[in-house]
Design an enzyme around this catalytic site. Structure first.
Site, PDB file in Angstrom:
ATOM      1  N   HIS A  85     -18.921  26.398  42.364  1.00  0.00           N
ATOM      2  CA  HIS A  85     -19.931  26.682  41.346  1.00  0.00           C
ATOM      3  C   HIS A  85     -19.973  28.169  41.000  1.00  0.00           C
ATOM      4  O   HIS A  85     -19.795  29.013  41.868  1.00  0.00           O
ATOM      5  CB  HIS A  85     -21.321  26.263  41.837  1.00  0.00           C
ATOM      6  CG  HIS A  85     -21.391  24.855  42.311  1.00  0.00           C
ATOM      7  ND1 HIS A  85     -21.389  23.778  41.460  1.00  0.00           N
ATOM      8  CD2 HIS A  85     -21.445  24.344  43.570  1.00  0.00           C
ATOM      9  CE1 HIS A  85     -21.446  22.662  42.167  1.00  0.00           C
ATOM     10  NE2 HIS A  85     -21.475  22.979  43.454  1.00  0.00           N
ATOM     11  N   GLN A 104     -24.744  23.411  57.481  1.00  0.00           N
ATOM     12  CA  GLN A 104     -23.744  22.384  57.756  1.00  0.00           C
ATOM     13  C   GLN A 104     -22.386  23.069  57.666  1.00  0.00           C
ATOM     14  O   GLN A 104     -22.045  23.599  56.617  1.00  0.00           O
ATOM     15  CB  GLN A 104     -23.848  21.234  56.743  1.00  0.00           C
ATOM     16  CG  GLN A 104     -25.135  20.443  56.842  1.00  0.00           C
ATOM     17  CD  GLN A 104     -26.196  20.890  55.853  1.00  0.00           C
ATOM     18  OE1 GLN A 104     -26.095  21.932  55.232  1.00  0.00           O
ATOM     19  NE2 GLN A 104     -27.231  20.098  55.715  1.00  0.00           N
ATOM     20  N   VAL A 126     -20.583  21.821  49.781  1.00  0.00           N
ATOM     21  CA  VAL A 126     -20.092  22.981  49.041  1.00  0.00           C
ATOM     22  C   VAL A 126     -19.254  23.795  50.017  1.00  0.00           C
ATOM     23  O   VAL A 126     -19.743  24.185  51.083  1.00  0.00           O
ATOM     24  CB  VAL A 126     -21.246  23.831  48.471  1.00  0.00           C
ATOM     25  CG1 VAL A 126     -20.712  25.075  47.781  1.00  0.00           C
ATOM     26  CG2 VAL A 126     -22.085  23.005  47.504  1.00  0.00           C
ATOM     27  N   HIS A 184     -18.500  26.635  50.923  1.00  0.00           N
ATOM     28  CA  HIS A 184     -18.901  28.041  50.984  1.00  0.00           C
ATOM     29  C   HIS A 184     -20.034  28.092  52.006  1.00  0.00           C
ATOM     30  O   HIS A 184     -21.026  27.369  51.863  1.00  0.00           O
ATOM     31  CB  HIS A 184     -19.400  28.493  49.598  1.00  0.00           C
ATOM     32  CG  HIS A 184     -19.622  29.955  49.463  1.00  0.00           C
ATOM     33  ND1 HIS A 184     -19.222  30.652  48.340  1.00  0.00           N
ATOM     34  CD2 HIS A 184     -20.217  30.863  50.261  1.00  0.00           C
ATOM     35  CE1 HIS A 184     -19.560  31.923  48.468  1.00  0.00           C
ATOM     36  NE2 HIS A 184     -20.176  32.064  49.629  1.00  0.00           N
ATOM     37  N   HIS A 200     -23.299  28.614  53.781  1.00  0.00           N
ATOM     38  CA  HIS A 200     -24.641  28.896  53.268  1.00  0.00           C
ATOM     39  C   HIS A 200     -25.681  28.402  54.261  1.00  0.00           C
ATOM     40  O   HIS A 200     -25.462  27.450  54.990  1.00  0.00           O
ATOM     41  CB  HIS A 200     -24.881  28.293  51.879  1.00  0.00           C
ATOM     42  CG  HIS A 200     -24.681  26.812  51.791  1.00  0.00           C
ATOM     43  ND1 HIS A 200     -23.435  26.217  51.804  1.00  0.00           N
ATOM     44  CD2 HIS A 200     -25.574  25.806  51.680  1.00  0.00           C
ATOM     45  CE1 HIS A 200     -23.563  24.909  51.694  1.00  0.00           C
ATOM     46  NE2 HIS A 200     -24.861  24.625  51.629  1.00  0.00           N
TER      47      HIS A 200
END
EC number: 3.6.1.29
Length: 147
Positions: free
Chosen positions: A8, A83, A92, A94, A96
């Site tokens: 994204h 996670q 995703v 990346h 986070h």
């Protein structure tokens, strides 16, 4: 300048804090009011791939953000969640950290928040997302705390 978050591109209007190595953004589909994300600037898929300085900045930023969202959204506690990898529920690619302000009774079972996070990360329907305007307004309100 936009921010990369996995696959994204994130508009600056929804980012409320940028440090040397991390950034924090509002969530397009929060599990609870004030559910935000903190990410390293460098797009790294797994936690073990972060450099020590990125780990330090990520968690110092997460601590600062947690203090602010707990205050702003009148929470009394915080849930932090990450996670790390597909079997852990990461969707995703990346790193986070989810930061969620909590209140007494916000879930029937306290640990239900983890089930909600699992559902949240798997359901990706644009119709259920908040508007860009709503997200930008929340980011602007949070940005004030860091100026």
């Amino acid at each position: 300048m936009s921010f990369r978050f996995g696959q994204h591109l994130i508009k600056p209007s929804v980012v409320f804090l940028k440090t040397e190595l991390s950034f924090a953004l509002v969530n397009r589909k929060p599990v609870v009011p004030g559910h935000v994300l903190v990410c390293p600037l460098r797009p790294v898929e797994r936690f073990h791939d972060l450099r020590p300085d990125e780990v330090a900045d990520l968690f110092q930023t997460t601590q600062r953000v947690g203090t602010v969202v707990e205050k702003h959204f009148h929470g009394t506690s915080l849930t932090f969640s990450m996670q790390d990898g597909p079997e852990a529920g990461q969707t995703v690619k990346h790193v986070h950290v989810h930061v969620l302000p909590r209140k007494a009774g916000d879930f029937h079972r306290n640990d239900s928040i983890y089930e909600e996070l699992q559902k949240h990360d798997k359901e990706d329907f644009p119709a259920s997302w908040r508007s860009e305007e709503e997200m930008a307004a929340e980011a602007a309100a949070l940005r004030v705390y860091f100026q």
